[in-house]
Design an enzyme around this catalytic site. Structure first.
Site, PDB file in Angstrom:
ATOM      1  N   CYS A  42       0.844  -1.200   0.000  1.00  0.00           N
ATOM      2  CA  CYS A  42       0.000   0.000   0.000  1.00  0.00           C
ATOM      3  C   CYS A  42       0.879   1.250   0.000  1.00  0.00           C
ATOM      4  O   CYS A  42       1.983   1.248   0.535  1.00  0.00           O
ATOM      5  CB  CYS A  42      -0.915  -0.005   1.229  1.00  0.00           C
ATOM      6  SG  CYS A  42      -2.086   1.384   1.234  1.00  0.00           S
ATOM      7  N   ASP A  44       0.375   3.792   1.684  1.00  0.00           N
ATOM      8  CA  ASP A  44       0.304   4.388   3.028  1.00  0.00           C
ATOM      9  C   ASP A  44       1.706   4.693   3.577  1.00  0.00           C
ATOM     10  O   ASP A  44       2.579   3.824   3.594  1.00  0.00           O
ATOM     11  CB  ASP A  44      -0.432   3.405   3.957  1.00  0.00           C
ATOM     12  CG  ASP A  44      -0.851   4.044   5.269  1.00  0.00           C
ATOM     13  OD1 ASP A  44       0.039   4.586   5.968  1.00  0.00           O
ATOM     14  OD2 ASP A  44      -2.042   3.992   5.605  1.00  0.00           O
ATOM     15  N   ARG A  46       2.747   4.928   6.407  1.00  0.00           N
ATOM     16  CA  ARG A  46       3.125   4.181   7.623  1.00  0.00           C
ATOM     17  C   ARG A  46       3.611   2.776   7.320  1.00  0.00           C
ATOM     18  O   ARG A  46       3.930   2.015   8.235  1.00  0.00           O
ATOM     19  CB  ARG A  46       1.922   4.122   8.570  1.00  0.00           C
ATOM     20  CG  ARG A  46       1.456   5.480   9.042  1.00  0.00           C
ATOM     21  CD  ARG A  46       0.082   5.403   9.668  1.00  0.00           C
ATOM     22  NE  ARG A  46      -0.931   4.984   8.686  1.00  0.00           N
ATOM     23  CZ  ARG A  46      -2.225   4.818   8.979  1.00  0.00           C
ATOM     24  NH1 ARG A  46      -2.650   5.026  10.211  1.00  0.00           N
ATOM     25  NH2 ARG A  46      -3.077   4.441   8.039  1.00  0.00           N
ATOM     26  N   HIS A  98      -2.190  -4.070   4.999  1.00  0.00           N
ATOM     27  CA  HIS A  98      -2.016  -3.637   6.396  1.00  0.00           C
ATOM     28  C   HIS A  98      -3.368  -3.353   7.029  1.00  0.00           C
ATOM     29  O   HIS A  98      -4.316  -2.949   6.341  1.00  0.00           O
ATOM     30  CB  HIS A  98      -1.104  -2.403   6.470  1.00  0.00           C
ATOM     31  CG  HIS A  98      -1.692  -1.170   5.876  1.00  0.00           C
ATOM     32  ND1 HIS A  98      -2.209  -0.147   6.643  1.00  0.00           N
ATOM     33  CD2 HIS A  98      -1.873  -0.781   4.590  1.00  0.00           C
ATOM     34  CE1 HIS A  98      -2.665   0.810   5.843  1.00  0.00           C
ATOM     35  NE2 HIS A  98      -2.480   0.454   4.595  1.00  0.00           N
ATOM     36  N   CYS A 101      -6.142   0.120   6.867  1.00  0.00           N
ATOM     37  CA  CYS A 101      -5.913   0.668   5.522  1.00  0.00           C
ATOM     38  C   CYS A 101      -7.041   1.638   5.148  1.00  0.00           C
ATOM     39  O   CYS A 101      -8.222   1.270   5.148  1.00  0.00           O
ATOM     40  CB  CYS A 101      -5.833  -0.464   4.507  1.00  0.00           C
ATOM     41  SG  CYS A 101      -5.504   0.108   2.826  1.00  0.00           S
TER      42      CYS A 101
HETATM   43 CO    CO Z   1      -3.469   1.136   2.965  1.00  0.00          CO
END
Ligand code: CO
Length: 199
Positions: A42, A44, A46, A98, A101
């Site tokens: 992803c 993302d 993080r 994750h 998400c």
């Molecule tokens: Co995500």
């Protein structure tokens, strides 16, 4: 005036620290990349691929998009896969989702998110495939489980590509893995008991 100056100084400190450990690190890496892993994760912020498996530059080939999707007609993802598998000859494809998400969460909402809803439609397809299981759960558990089911479906999509099928047909040693990362504790979990190594 240089903009984002702190990022350039971070970069200089990072490169200097690596060269201090290994003076030829960048020189050697510039000649060749030979990663063993393709990471499909992803976007993302993080979930930083290299950092969370503690691998150096040169060790992971990476494709990231919202909700770590492998769409049959996504030329970007397919091109990354083709290059990684056919040219770099990676041995492992890792689809890593994750918990928490935002893409998964948004796909479960009914309001308008704009253009991204077209992308999230692919996650809605995953929800529909697992409707019976998901509808029996409360909102929090549904979101959590959809993060996992989405990884399982994207692993199936990886295995369904002509790229992976052809690699297996030609005898390539290639395993496909499905992982999920917990942003609350930094820990990865394998959610497919045995990596997939053939059609
Ligand atoms: Co995500």
């Amino acid at each position: 005036m240089k903009t984002l100056e702190h990022l350039f100084s971070n970069n200089k400190a990072w490169a200097d620290a690596i060269v201090k450990e290994d003076p030829n690190f960048f020189k050697n890496l510039s000649k060749l990349q030979a990663p063993e892993y393709l990471w499909i994760g992803c976007s993302d912020s993080r979930v930083p691929s290299n950092e969370l498996i503690n691998l150096a530059p040169g060790e992971v080939f990476v494709h990231r998009n919202i909700a770590n999707m492998v769409i049959h007609s996504d030329l970007n993802c397919l091109s990354v896969m083709q290059f990684a598998i056919e040219v770099l000859k990676v041995k492992h494809v890792i689809v890593c989702g994750h918990y928490g998400c935002g893409g998964i969460k948004a796909s479960l909402e009914n309001h308008d998110h704009g253009l991204i809803d077209n992308w999230l439609g692919h996650i809605k397809d995953v929800s529909r495939l697992h409707e019976d299981e998901l509808s029996a759960l409360n909102d929090k558990d549904r979101e959590h489980r959809l993060c996992e089911l989405n990884v399982i479906e994207q692993v199936a999509n990886v295995c369904d590509t002509t790229i992976v099928k052809n690699a297996w047909k030609s005898g390539a040693e290639l395993s496909v893995h499905g992982w999920i990362y917990n942003i609350e504790n930094g820990i990865l979990k394998d959610i497919i008991d045995t990596p997939i190594t053939h059609e």
